[in-house]
Design an enzyme around this catalytic site. Sequence first.
Site, PDB file in Angstrom:
ATOM      1  N   THR A 229       0.878  -1.163   0.000  1.00  0.00           N
ATOM      2  CA  THR A 229       0.000   0.000   0.000  1.00  0.00           C
ATOM      3  C   THR A 229       0.920   1.218   0.000  1.00  0.00           C
ATOM      4  OG1 THR A 229      -1.946   1.027   0.989  1.00  0.00           O
ATOM      5  CG2 THR A 229      -0.348   0.113   2.543  1.00  0.00           C
ATOM      6  N   SER A 230       0.565   2.230  -0.786  1.00  0.00           N
ATOM      7  CA  SER A 230       1.496   3.331  -1.060  1.00  0.00           C
ATOM      8  C   SER A 230       1.794   4.166   0.180  1.00  0.00           C
ATOM      9  CB  SER A 230       0.907   4.238  -2.151  1.00  0.00           C
ATOM     10  OG  SER A 230       0.639   3.471  -3.300  1.00  0.00           O
ATOM     11  N   ALA A 231       2.936   4.866   0.122  1.00  0.00           N
ATOM     12  CA  ALA A 231       3.331   5.775   1.208  1.00  0.00           C
ATOM     13  C   ALA A 231       2.294   6.887   1.352  1.00  0.00           C
ATOM     14  CB  ALA A 231       4.703   6.361   0.901  1.00  0.00           C
TER      15      ALA A 231
END
Length: 227
Positions: free
Chosen positions: A62-64
Amino acid sequence: MFKNFDELRKRVVQSLVEAGVIKRRIVAEALLRVPREEFVPEAYRDSAYVDSPIPIGYGQTTSALHMVAWMCEAAELKPGDKVLEVGGGCGYMAAVYAEIVAPRDCEVKGHVYTIEIIEGLAKRAEENLRRLGYHDRVTVIRGDGSLGYSNAAPYDAIIVTAASPGVPRPLKEQLKVGGRLVIPVGTPYYFQQLTLVRRTGENEYEEVELGGCVFVPLRGKYGWNRD
Ligand code: SAM
């Protein structure tokens, strides 16, 4: 050790506001409302507010948090928008978009469609979003999002959270006139350019590169792995 997630969430949102990544109050409020610790695997719960990608299984992340904020700002999400996300992952980003396009205290109601190619992740996103009360604002679809999702098109905004070799034609065509597509374009083995495509007319599009980013590869018909 006890973690005060509310406090950690506030701190990271504040730092993104100070860094100029979050520009609008509605984006800050959305990030403040969504408990990222409830979306990530148990082993990473304590790291939920470290501003970096977090593994979610199946070789995906899951993206930053700064990337989540940047994409919401670049797509100019606002209440009432109909949004398509390509790459649903654990469902966290879809919940953040939902807090912007369909906030509980607002009469204008948008909707988020999120499409995920890995069945196990699509199921997990669905479970997470249902458990946390987003099922009326977010629809999860299992499928190849490089083709878009024509059943609910056209969209005010499309956000692709995987690196694409180019801008898939179906995604451009599924934008409303005035709609925005945010997509990382470039090789999956190095950096990509976060690219904003705006549909300015029936057959007219404007494209700008916003800056470097790193995403997992887009699969499917218009992706790298054409399965
Ligand atoms: N937005 C996600 C979240 O909130 O957790 C993170 C997305 S992760 C960076 C990228 C996701 O894109 C992966 O879950 C991957 O399986 C998915 N993906 C890759 N190609 C896809 C495709 N053609 N259609 C739909 N999903 C795809």
